[in-house]
Design a protein around this motif. Structure first.
Motif, PDB file in Angstrom:
ATOM      1  N   THR A 131       0.856  -1.195   0.000  1.00 30.04           N
ATOM      2  CA  THR A 131       0.000   0.000   0.000  1.00 30.04           C
ATOM      3  C   THR A 131       0.894   1.249   0.000  1.00 30.04           C
ATOM      4  O   THR A 131       0.969   1.960   1.001  1.00 30.04           O
ATOM      5  CB  THR A 131      -0.929   0.030   1.237  1.00 30.04           C
ATOM      6  OG1 THR A 131      -0.112  -0.148   2.409  1.00 30.04           O
ATOM      7  CG2 THR A 131      -2.006  -1.012   1.197  1.00 30.04           C
ATOM      8  N   ASN A 135       0.640   4.093  -1.299  1.00 33.24           N
ATOM      9  CA  ASN A 135       0.008   5.406  -1.235  1.00 33.24           C
ATOM     10  C   ASN A 135      -1.030   5.515  -0.122  1.00 33.24           C
ATOM     11  O   ASN A 135      -2.070   6.145  -0.268  1.00 33.24           O
ATOM     12  CB  ASN A 135      -0.605   5.756  -2.587  1.00 33.24           C
ATOM     13  CG  ASN A 135       0.475   5.901  -3.631  1.00 33.24           C
ATOM     14  OD1 ASN A 135       1.506   6.540  -3.384  1.00 33.24           O
ATOM     15  ND2 ASN A 135       0.280   5.266  -4.775  1.00 33.24           N
ATOM     16  N   GLU A 136      -0.723   4.865   0.987  1.00 31.87           N
ATOM     17  CA  GLU A 136      -1.617   4.921   2.139  1.00 31.87           C
ATOM     18  C   GLU A 136      -0.818   5.110   3.422  1.00 31.87           C
ATOM     19  O   GLU A 136       0.268   4.544   3.575  1.00 31.87           O
ATOM     20  CB  GLU A 136      -2.412   3.614   2.266  1.00 31.87           C
ATOM     21  CG  GLU A 136      -3.611   3.565   1.351  1.00 31.87           C
ATOM     22  CD  GLU A 136      -4.431   2.310   1.559  1.00 31.87           C
ATOM     23  OE1 GLU A 136      -4.249   1.637   2.594  1.00 31.87           O
ATOM     24  OE2 GLU A 136      -5.259   2.011   0.679  1.00 31.87           O
ATOM     25  N   LYS A 185      -9.019   8.146   6.804  1.00 27.66           N
ATOM     26  CA  LYS A 185      -8.770   8.244   5.357  1.00 27.66           C
ATOM     27  C   LYS A 185      -7.276   8.107   5.117  1.00 27.66           C
ATOM     28  O   LYS A 185      -6.535   9.098   5.044  1.00 27.66           O
ATOM     29  CB  LYS A 185      -9.262   9.593   4.835  1.00 27.66           C
ATOM     30  CG  LYS A 185     -10.772   9.789   4.917  1.00 27.66           C
ATOM     31  CD  LYS A 185     -11.104  11.171   4.371  1.00 27.66           C
ATOM     32  CE  LYS A 185     -12.537  11.531   4.613  1.00 27.66           C
ATOM     33  NZ  LYS A 185     -12.750  12.975   4.422  1.00 27.66           N
ATOM     34  N   ASP A 243      -5.579   7.349   2.575  1.00 29.06           N
ATOM     35  CA  ASP A 243      -5.001   7.908   1.340  1.00 29.06           C
ATOM     36  C   ASP A 243      -4.673   9.399   1.471  1.00 29.06           C
ATOM     37  O   ASP A 243      -3.970   9.955   0.638  1.00 29.06           O
ATOM     38  CB  ASP A 243      -5.936   7.649   0.151  1.00 29.06           C
ATOM     39  CG  ASP A 243      -7.339   8.162   0.418  1.00 29.06           C
ATOM     40  OD1 ASP A 243      -7.678   8.359   1.600  1.00 29.06           O
ATOM     41  OD2 ASP A 243      -8.096   8.377  -0.551  1.00 29.06           O
ATOM     42  N   GLU A 244      -5.156  10.025   2.527  1.00 29.12           N
ATOM     43  CA  GLU A 244      -4.818  11.432   2.741  1.00 29.12           C
ATOM     44  C   GLU A 244      -3.619  11.600   3.679  1.00 29.12           C
ATOM     45  O   GLU A 244      -3.295  12.709   4.089  1.00 29.12           O
ATOM     46  CB  GLU A 244      -6.032  12.193   3.294  1.00 29.12           C
ATOM     47  CG  GLU A 244      -7.139  12.328   2.262  1.00 29.12           C
ATOM     48  CD  GLU A 244      -8.343  13.115   2.783  1.00 29.12           C
ATOM     49  OE1 GLU A 244      -8.195  13.876   3.746  1.00 29.12           O
ATOM     50  OE2 GLU A 244      -9.425  12.938   2.192  1.00 29.12           O
TER      51      GLU A 244
END
Lengths: 298, 245
Positions: free
Chosen positions: A77, A79-80, A124, A126-127
């Motif tokens: 992951t 981008n998390e 969230k 991904d942010e």
């Protein structure tokens, strides 16, 4: 084996009294079978933490703190962001807890809370990316039990929710993307990006009676335990059955119906306190007042 | 005389005020509450400014493993631990060398006050949890642990009272905060049993002239007597509250 050690010896007379009252639909603390004890949430007492909350559920007390740090993302992951939930059930909270590595029970609680947060996609992730594929925020959530008078699972989840809600991420400036050089500006804060507030309900089964939010004595004589969590949309977002006994299908249906019926009410109790209660230095006045037992109606 | 750290924190200004505005001998606000936990036999929470410490006591109880028990007295065990979020950088939960040393010196600060001979073959456990650290956690821990022992009904020769004194330049200071602890010239935590006159914890780091050393001790004892009164008040408050119930 460890869950056996967790139980204290209870006199037969006390045990029989509790059971005989339960068969009449009464509990020794005067609650209805499906009532929570009083929930007190005191947001952000710990100034050195990026998020924190003191929670009491009747006489059960927990302190949850959050620290955030830049870290490498997991390879699957990239981008998390990452969050890690850890429980510290130290002997401060109970004569049955021991120093040393977390017990099976402490790990079970941490994993149940983790699963509820993860399944509801509350954070969230991904942010929480700083440099895609290279650097993300890692949120460390540490749950400290201070006084175990039953149902540490729900108290731990409430503490975690509250700490996340008042928590923040410092602003970060990427100076050199290739060398992963960043600057953290602690004074500039943005809230942790959240989108849900899952609520958990832990039931105990004693003989053939189902009850919500067991106290320590009820935990002592329970045959089985069931936790059901529900998200904002009213979907069930985690389940955990614990202890040696079992549940009938109708128990599970009943528990589920109660969870669905009551979740918004509990969510409101928590939310209201997150908004209204004092933070920081003044939060300690509240903790002192609560701990001193001037607020004992459980 | 102004004393400034390398990252421009003013430790002492020309008016003799410290980084948090205190005078040299001024204590931070102290709060002590006894009997805060349901499960523990005795407990107390002590707050000194930003430092918040919780202590829980269990016992006297049977010693396991049995071969560690003493035939003529109880054993006192102390575990000092910090929460992971009590400090700027997250502290990993497993005990550090610092926490192990502090557990030991805190135990040795409390031991002379506890009448261990009353309970042969048993153990008394003291668990200390630092909820937030802002300088002076070991002395706050001793103040809290001593109250928790008294709350557990364990016979003692007297309460153990502790404070840190130190030096900024030529100025003696009392009750060091985090910044003073880090950047000050000397830090001297002291624990004392006012009723017997014994000093039971004594450490120092940094440097100090013999004259200032004497002055520090003198100031420390003076302050400790004040804190001792606060401890007694905290115990009385619980006693009076129970009487009311």
């Amino acid at each position: 084996m460890i869950s056996e050690i967790r139980k204290e010896i209870l006199s037969n007379i006390e045990k029989e009294m509790i059971i005989s009252q339960l068969t009449k639909g009464k509990r020794i603390d005067g609650r209805g079978l499906f009532d929570f004890r009083k929930i007190n949430v005191i947001p952000a007492p710990v100034e050195k933490a990026e998020g924190s909350a003191f929670v009491s559920l009747g006489k059960t007390k927990v302190l949850v703190g959050i620290k955030v740090n830049p870290a490498m993302p997991f390879p699957d992951t990239p981008n998390e962001g990452i969050f890690v939930i850890n429980t510290e059930f130290s002997p401060v909270a109970s004569p049955l807890f021991e120093l040393g590595p977390p017990s099976e029970y402490a790990i079970e609680v941490a994993r149940v809370v983790d699963r509820i947060i993860r399944s509801s996609e509350m954070i969230k992730l991904d942010e929480l990316v700083i440099i895609p594929g290279e650097l993300v925020w890692m949120i460390n959530i540490d749950i400290y039990a201070l006084d175990d008078n039953g149902n540490l699972i729900d108290a731990s989840l409430i503490g975690t929710l509250a700490a996340l809600y008042v928590g923040y991420i410092p602003r970060v400036e990427v100076i050199d993307k290739d060398r992963k050089k960043i600057e953290i500006i602690k004074e500039e804060r943005t809230p942790i990006p959240l989108k849900d507030m899952p609520i958990s309900f832990t039931f105990a089964k004693i003989k053939d009676i189902l009850l919500l939010d067991p106290t320590r004595i009820e935990e002592n004589i329970m045959d089985a335990r069931l936790t059901i969590a529900v998200n904002n949309k009213g979907e069930i977002c985690s389940v955990q059955k614990g202890e040696g006994g079992g549940f009938k299908l109708e128990d599970i249906h009943l528990a589920k119906d109660i969870v669905i019926k009551k979740s918004n009410g509990i969510r409101k109790i928590i939310n209201d306190q997150l908004v209204k209660k004092p933070r920081g230095k003044e939060a300690w006045n509240e903790i002192r007042r609560l701990s001193y037992g001037e607020d004992e109606e459980s | 005389m102004t004393i400034v750290t390398k990252d421009n924190i003013i430790l002492l200004n020309e008016k003799g005020r410290r980084s948090d505005g205190r005078k040299w001998n001024e204590l931070r606000p102290i709060s002590m509450v006894v009997g805060v936990l349901e499960r523990a036999d005795g407990s107390a929470i002590v707050e000194t400014g930003g430092t918040k410490v919780l202590a829980a006591v269990y016992g006297p109880k049977e010693m396991y493993p049995k071969h560690l028990a003493m035939p003529d007295r109880a054993i006192l065990r102390v575990a000092y631990r910090m929460t992971s979020f009590s400090v700027e950088e997250r502290k990993k939960p497993h005990p550090s060398r610092r926490e192990i040393e502090l557990s030991k010196v805190i135990k040795e600060a409390l031991e002379p006050a506890v009448i261990l001979e009353e309970f042969p073959r048993t153990v008394i456990d003291v668990y200390i949890l630092v909820l937030q650290a802002d300088g002076g956690t070991r002395v706050a821990s001793i103040n809290a642990a001593s109250l928790a022992l008294a709350d557990a009904g364990i016979p003692m020769k007297g309460l153990v009272t502790a404070i840190a004194v130190g030096r900024l330049g030529n100025q003696v200071i009392v009750d060091l905060n985090d910044v003073e602890d880090k950047y000050g010239n000397a830090d001297m935590p002291i624990a004392y049993i006012p009723s017997t006159g014994e000093i039971t914890l004594f450490q120092m780091d940094g440097t100090m002239s013999p004259d200032l050393f004497d002055k520090c001790l003198e100031v420390a004892i003076e302050t400790l007597n004040k804190i001792h009164e606060m401890q007694k008040e905290a115990l009385k408050r619980k006693y009076l509250k129970n009487k009311k119930d």
